[in-house]
Write a protein that holds these residues in place. Structure first.
Motif, PDB file in Angstrom:
ATOM      1  N   GLY A 500     101.741  23.327  25.231  1.00  0.00           N
ATOM      2  CA  GLY A 500     102.986  24.095  25.209  1.00  0.00           C
ATOM      3  C   GLY A 500     102.862  25.469  24.591  1.00  0.00           C
ATOM      4  O   GLY A 500     103.689  26.342  24.840  1.00  0.00           O
ATOM      5  N   PHE A 501     101.808  25.670  23.774  1.00  0.00           N
ATOM      6  CA  PHE A 501     101.688  26.953  23.062  1.00  0.00           C
ATOM      7  C   PHE A 501     100.386  27.687  23.368  1.00  0.00           C
ATOM      8  O   PHE A 501     100.402  28.842  23.815  1.00  0.00           O
ATOM      9  CB  PHE A 501     101.816  26.725  21.552  1.00  0.00           C
ATOM     10  N   LEU A 502      99.254  27.037  23.147  1.00  0.00           N
ATOM     11  CA  LEU A 502      97.974  27.732  23.281  1.00  0.00           C
ATOM     12  C   LEU A 502      97.620  28.027  24.738  1.00  0.00           C
ATOM     13  O   LEU A 502      97.004  29.048  25.034  1.00  0.00           O
ATOM     14  CB  LEU A 502      96.857  26.902  22.630  1.00  0.00           C
ATOM     15  N   GLN A 503      97.990  27.131  25.645  1.00  0.00           N
ATOM     16  CA  GLN A 503      97.715  27.355  27.060  1.00  0.00           C
ATOM     17  C   GLN A 503      98.709  28.390  27.590  1.00  0.00           C
ATOM     18  O   GLN A 503      99.909  28.275  27.362  1.00  0.00           O
ATOM     19  CB  GLN A 503      97.875  26.034  27.824  1.00  0.00           C
ATOM     20  N   GLN A 504      98.211  29.397  28.291  1.00  0.00           N
ATOM     21  CA  GLN A 504      99.081  30.496  28.729  1.00  0.00           C
ATOM     22  C   GLN A 504      98.699  30.917  30.145  1.00  0.00           C
ATOM     23  O   GLN A 504      97.518  31.085  30.464  1.00  0.00           O
ATOM     24  CB  GLN A 504      98.948  31.685  27.771  1.00  0.00           C
ATOM     25  N   ASN A 505      99.703  31.091  30.985  1.00  0.00           N
ATOM     26  CA  ASN A 505      99.474  31.406  32.400  1.00  0.00           C
ATOM     27  C   ASN A 505      99.583  32.908  32.624  1.00  0.00           C
ATOM     28  O   ASN A 505     100.670  33.485  32.572  1.00  0.00           O
ATOM     29  CB  ASN A 505     100.505  30.656  33.261  1.00  0.00           C
ATOM     30  N   ALA A 506      98.446  33.551  32.902  1.00  0.00           N
ATOM     31  CA  ALA A 506      98.424  35.006  33.085  1.00  0.00           C
ATOM     32  C   ALA A 506      99.144  35.442  34.348  1.00  0.00           C
ATOM     33  O   ALA A 506      99.491  36.612  34.503  1.00  0.00           O
ATOM     34  CB  ALA A 506      96.979  35.496  33.136  1.00  0.00           C
ATOM     35  N   LEU A 507      99.385  34.509  35.264  1.00  0.00           N
ATOM     36  CA  LEU A 507      99.999  34.865  36.542  1.00  0.00           C
ATOM     37  C   LEU A 507     101.484  34.528  36.594  1.00  0.00           C
ATOM     38  O   LEU A 507     102.128  34.732  37.623  1.00  0.00           O
ATOM     39  CB  LEU A 507      99.262  34.141  37.692  1.00  0.00           C
ATOM     40  N   HIS A 508     102.038  33.981  35.496  1.00  0.00           N
ATOM     41  CA  HIS A 508     103.464  33.636  35.465  1.00  0.00           C
ATOM     42  C   HIS A 508     104.264  34.773  34.837  1.00  0.00           C
ATOM     43  O   HIS A 508     103.886  35.303  33.782  1.00  0.00           O
ATOM     44  CB  HIS A 508     103.664  32.344  34.663  1.00  0.00           C
ATOM     45  N   LYS A 509     105.345  35.128  35.460  1.00  0.00           N
ATOM     46  CA  LYS A 509     106.141  36.295  35.027  1.00  0.00           C
ATOM     47  C   LYS A 509     106.557  36.209  33.557  1.00  0.00           C
ATOM     48  O   LYS A 509     106.461  37.189  32.810  1.00  0.00           O
ATOM     49  CB  LYS A 509     107.379  36.400  35.921  1.00  0.00           C
ATOM     50  N   GLU A 510     107.033  35.044  33.111  1.00  0.00           N
ATOM     51  CA  GLU A 510     107.534  34.912  31.739  1.00  0.00           C
ATOM     52  C   GLU A 510     106.423  34.601  30.736  1.00  0.00           C
ATOM     53  O   GLU A 510     106.588  34.804  29.537  1.00  0.00           O
ATOM     54  CB  GLU A 510     108.600  33.806  31.660  1.00  0.00           C
ATOM     55  N   ASP A 511     105.293  34.068  31.226  1.00  0.00           N
ATOM     56  CA  ASP A 511     104.269  33.569  30.310  1.00  0.00           C
ATOM     57  C   ASP A 511     103.104  34.533  30.119  1.00  0.00           C
ATOM     58  O   ASP A 511     102.331  34.384  29.184  1.00  0.00           O
ATOM     59  CB  ASP A 511     103.737  32.225  30.831  1.00  0.00           C
ATOM     60  N   THR A 512     102.969  35.537  30.978  1.00  0.00           N
ATOM     61  CA  THR A 512     101.808  36.426  30.899  1.00  0.00           C
ATOM     62  C   THR A 512     101.807  37.267  29.621  1.00  0.00           C
ATOM     63  O   THR A 512     100.756  37.564  29.085  1.00  0.00           O
ATOM     64  CB  THR A 512     101.734  37.334  32.147  1.00  0.00           C
ATOM     65  N   PHE A 513     102.993  37.610  29.130  1.00  0.00           N
ATOM     66  CA  PHE A 513     103.114  38.357  27.879  1.00  0.00           C
ATOM     67  C   PHE A 513     104.267  37.780  27.079  1.00  0.00           C
ATOM     68  O   PHE A 513     105.364  37.584  27.602  1.00  0.00           O
ATOM     69  CB  PHE A 513     103.386  39.841  28.162  1.00  0.00           C
ATOM     70  N   VAL A 514     104.013  37.490  25.790  1.00  0.00           N
ATOM     71  CA  VAL A 514     105.031  36.860  24.940  1.00  0.00           C
ATOM     72  C   VAL A 514     105.199  37.680  23.669  1.00  0.00           C
ATOM     73  O   VAL A 514     104.218  37.963  22.968  1.00  0.00           O
ATOM     74  CB  VAL A 514     104.620  35.413  24.579  1.00  0.00           C
ATOM     75  N   VAL A 515     106.438  38.076  23.385  1.00  0.00           N
ATOM     76  CA  VAL A 515     106.688  38.881  22.177  1.00  0.00           C
ATOM     77  C   VAL A 515     106.466  38.012  20.942  1.00  0.00           C
ATOM     78  O   VAL A 515     106.558  36.778  20.991  1.00  0.00           O
ATOM     79  CB  VAL A 515     108.121  39.464  22.177  1.00  0.00           C
ATOM     80  N   LEU A 516     106.183  38.658  19.805  1.00  0.00           N
ATOM     81  CA  LEU A 516     105.848  37.927  18.587  1.00  0.00           C
ATOM     82  C   LEU A 516     106.980  37.018  18.116  1.00  0.00           C
ATOM     83  O   LEU A 516     106.748  35.921  17.626  1.00  0.00           O
ATOM     84  CB  LEU A 516     105.485  38.909  17.476  1.00  0.00           C
ATOM     85  N   LYS A 517     108.217  37.482  18.264  1.00  0.00           N
ATOM     86  CA  LYS A 517     109.360  36.674  17.807  1.00  0.00           C
ATOM     87  C   LYS A 517     109.441  35.367  18.584  1.00  0.00           C
ATOM     88  O   LYS A 517     109.696  34.302  18.021  1.00  0.00           O
ATOM     89  CB  LYS A 517     110.655  37.487  17.977  1.00  0.00           C
ATOM     90  N   LYS A 518     109.175  35.451  19.906  1.00  0.00           N
ATOM     91  CA  LYS A 518     109.200  34.222  20.709  1.00  0.00           C
ATOM     92  C   LYS A 518     108.042  33.308  20.308  1.00  0.00           C
ATOM     93  O   LYS A 518     108.197  32.089  20.241  1.00  0.00           O
ATOM     94  CB  LYS A 518     109.123  34.562  22.202  1.00  0.00           C
ATOM     95  N   GLN A 519     106.872  33.890  20.024  1.00  0.00           N
ATOM     96  CA  GLN A 519     105.723  33.079  19.593  1.00  0.00           C
ATOM     97  C   GLN A 519     106.074  32.294  18.329  1.00  0.00           C
ATOM     98  O   GLN A 519     105.797  31.094  18.232  1.00  0.00           O
ATOM     99  CB  GLN A 519     104.507  33.977  19.348  1.00  0.00           C
ATOM    100  N   TYR A 520     106.693  32.996  17.383  1.00  0.00           N
ATOM    101  CA  TYR A 520     107.072  32.335  16.128  1.00  0.00           C
ATOM    102  C   TYR A 520     108.071  31.211  16.400  1.00  0.00           C
ATOM    103  O   TYR A 520     107.924  30.088  15.876  1.00  0.00           O
ATOM    104  CB  TYR A 520     107.679  33.355  15.164  1.00  0.00           C
ATOM    105  N   MET A 521     109.070  31.496  17.236  1.00  0.00           N
ATOM    106  CA  MET A 521     110.116  30.495  17.490  1.00  0.00           C
ATOM    107  C   MET A 521     109.565  29.301  18.276  1.00  0.00           C
ATOM    108  O   MET A 521     110.023  28.168  18.100  1.00  0.00           O
ATOM    109  CB  MET A 521     111.294  31.133  18.207  1.00  0.00           C
ATOM    110  N   MET A 522     108.581  29.531  19.147  1.00  0.00           N
ATOM    111  CA  MET A 522     107.947  28.406  19.851  1.00  0.00           C
ATOM    112  C   MET A 522     107.226  27.494  18.866  1.00  0.00           C
ATOM    113  O   MET A 522     107.295  26.261  18.965  1.00  0.00           O
ATOM    114  CB  MET A 522     106.970  28.935  20.906  1.00  0.00           C
ATOM    115  N   LEU A 523     106.526  28.096  17.888  1.00  0.00           N
ATOM    116  CA  LEU A 523     105.891  27.288  16.847  1.00  0.00           C
ATOM    117  C   LEU A 523     106.934  26.531  16.030  1.00  0.00           C
ATOM    118  O   LEU A 523     106.724  25.376  15.645  1.00  0.00           O
ATOM    119  CB  LEU A 523     105.050  28.179  15.927  1.00  0.00           C
TER     120      LEU A 523
END
Length: 589
Positions: A500-523
């Motif tokens: 859910g966190f470490l795996q990241q899809n470079a070809l997905h519109k929402e998942d290719t780049f994630v802002v720091l605030k969202k990263q923190y909230m996902m954790l």
């Protein structure tokens, strides 16, 4: 030319020996033979000099002339570098392609920036102004994204005695005349030259304190890179080094990107040359090439030029750093550069060290990586050069000399794992063997700009991943069913962190780049799940009941379902997790 003249005596691939060369200088650039091949003197013993040639030496004969230039191997710095594609010694490949479609012709010379193109120049000094090294005397809007600042050269100061009007000028036209204290007058143009092997000077180095934001969760949250930092990115074939560097080039918050394709296969470099011009800069919605320089030195190009290409790239990076920009260098890969070093060393008949590499391999790597850094420029601005060097260890063996020595000189080590890559876990950065020495340095920045418990949360997730790694050894022997509930919960939470966190899809519109605030909230979402589930486990509720809840799928899909600008959805998800497991606990009370 400086009038010195020698003669070819021996030819050994790109390395030649010349006689009558006692008056030449070490590291001087020379032209060799009737085709005027570009070379550099690497050693002089009495009357005999050894020259490494940056072009093919086929057809060269003994007795041909070697002419000195009086200058070391240098690059031309000025407008026109951004958006361009160069070879290892800064020859523009697109321009050469218009001259010779399939090959770089012998003796084409040291072509560089287009000296006929006119640039719109805006003067920022006037007659009577006193200026010193690093001061800006004119600007050029090189691309829509980047303003090119023309700076007074190093160790030069004086009074402006003549300043032209704003207007169109070519690279070599004088726009400012400077009178030095000794009354010598110097014409300042749009371009300057700098030796590639000499670092450009700065006022002072400053402590690293802010991260290079990449939008890649495993990097930003777990193994951060600092602006002005050094990164090693080792990985065997197929582990995603090039794709990871593409993501970093596209999304990192550096102002200028310099991509050095050093000894890569021609088809891989072709992909880079085709993909980069098509990429859109997410910050400006303009082509990414407007703030990118590509250096292409493929494996079938002369080996000596491959050895020079990383110095060419880092010199260009320092030039834009001196303007006050944050620059990121992607070197792909330093292993191919080291192999070029080994081949040249062999032809120079030097004593080999480990695996045939020259004994000075560690010092050369150190020289390259130490040109990174966060600095105060001569002009008084804060700027940085970040170096991200990919390493291609044969067979994925991290104990080979290039990887081992790279580890000595870089502060962030992102180890790409073959098992993760084959399991379709991308980016395949091993979350247990990678490390970042910038975590404690950047802790204050994360506390102020993201959340006061960001680093504590990261440490907690790392502990769960490490505990899961130990438990997996037991599971492989006796199976998961034998584990107590609290340990089974650790396995389930670690699965969420990985998928859910470490795996990241470079070809997905929402998942290719994630802002720091969202990263923190996902954790935070994963932490809320773990703490609520742990309360259930302590009440004797089996982990199978915890796993059956539909909310788990929502946690795994949050990276796709929650856009960067709708983070309230994650707050609601945390509330739903708490409610779900509260209701389970109430049933068991």
């Amino acid at each position: 030319m400086n009038g010195n003249e020698g003669y070819v005596r021996e030819i050994n691939g790109p390395v030649i020996k010349g006689v009558n060369m006692g008056s030449f200088k070490l590291n001087e650039m020379v032209t060799v033979g009737s085709h005027k091949l570009i070379g550099e003197i690497v050693s002089i013993e009495g009357d005999i000099a050894t020259v490494q040639v940056y072009e093919e030496t086929e057809g060269l004969r003994a007795g041909e002339k070697i002419l000195g230039t009086g200058n070391p191997l240098s690059v031309t710095l000025g407008p026109g570098m951004l958006g361009n594609i160069f070879d290892g010694i800064q020859r523009p490949l697109q321009r050469i392609n218009s001259i010779s479609e399939y090959f770089i012709p012998e003796g084409i010379g040291l072509l560089s920036l287009d000296d006929e193109k006119k640039w719109e120049v805006h003067l920022v000094v006037k007659s009577g102004d006193r200026v010193q090294a690093g001061d800006v005397y004119a600007t050029v809007q090189e691309t829509l994204s980047i303003t090119h600042k023309l700076m007074v050269p190093y160790r030069m100061s004086g009074v402006v005695v003549e300043a032209n009007y704003d207007g169109l000028y070519s690279l070599n036209e004088s726009i400012v005349v400077l009178e030095r204290e000794n009354k010598e007058q110097i014409c300042l143009t749009l371009s300057s030259k700098w030796p590639v092997r000499r670092p450009r000077p700065v006022k002072k180095r400053i402590s690293i304190y802010k991260p290079l934001i990449t939008g890649q969760r495993v990097i930003d949250s777990f193994y951060p890179i600092a602006k002005g930092g050094t990164v090693g990115l080792p990985g065997g074939f197929g582990t995603g080094k090039t794709m990871t560097q593409h993501q970093l080039a596209k999304w990192c918050d550096a102002d200028i990107i310099i991509y050095i394709g050093c000894g890569e296969r021609g088809n891989e470099m072709t992909n880079v040359l085709e993909e980069f011009p098509a990429l859109i800069d997410p910050r400006t919605q303009r082509p990414l090439m407007e703030r990118t320089i590509l250096i292409a030195n493929t494996s079938n190009m002369p080996v000596a030029a491959r050895e020079a290409c990383i110095y060419t790239g880092v010199t260009m990076a320092e030039y834009y750093r001196d303007m006050g920009y944050d620059v990121a260098i992607m070197a792909d890969s330093t292993s191919r550069w080291a192999e070029a070093l080994r081949e040249i060393s062999g032809r120079l008949e030097e004593m080999p060290a480990e695996e045939g590499f020259p004994a000075y391999l560690p010092s050369r790597l150190a020289e390259f990586y130490e040109r990174a850094g966060c600095v105060e420029t001569l002009g008084g601005e804060e700027a940085s050069v970040t170096i991200i060097g990919a390493v291609s260890p044969p067979g994925g063996d991290f104990s080979e000399p290039v990887t081992e020595n790279t580890k000595r000189f870089v502060t962030t080590f992102l180890a790409l794992d073959k098992k993760l890559a084959y399991g379709r876990h991308y980016p395949a950065i091993n979350y247990l063997t990678s490390y970042s020495g910038y975590i404690h340095i950047l802790e204050d920045w994360y506390n102020e700009n993201v959340s006061s418990d960001m680093m504590k949360l990261r440490a907690k997730m790392m502990r769960l991943l490490q505990e899961e790694d130990k438990l997996n050894e037991i599971v492989q022997l006796v199976g998961e069913d034998i584990l107590p509930n609290d340990q089974a919960l650790v396995l389930e939470t670690a699965r969420m962190i990985k998928k859910g966190f470490l795996q990241q899809n470079a070809l997905h519109k929402e998942d290719t780049f994630v802002v720091l605030k969202k990263q923190y909230m996902m954790l935070k979402v994963i932490d809320v799940f773990y703490e609520n589930a742990l309360l259930c486990v302590k009440m004797g509720i089996p982990v199978s009941t915890i796993r059956k809840q539909d909310i788990l799928q929502d946690i795994l899909k949050m990276k796709y379902d929650v856009p960067n600008d709708q983070l309230d959805l994650l707050n609601r998800l945390m509330e739903r997790i708490t409610e779900t497991y509260q209701s389970i606990r109430q049933k068991y009370e």
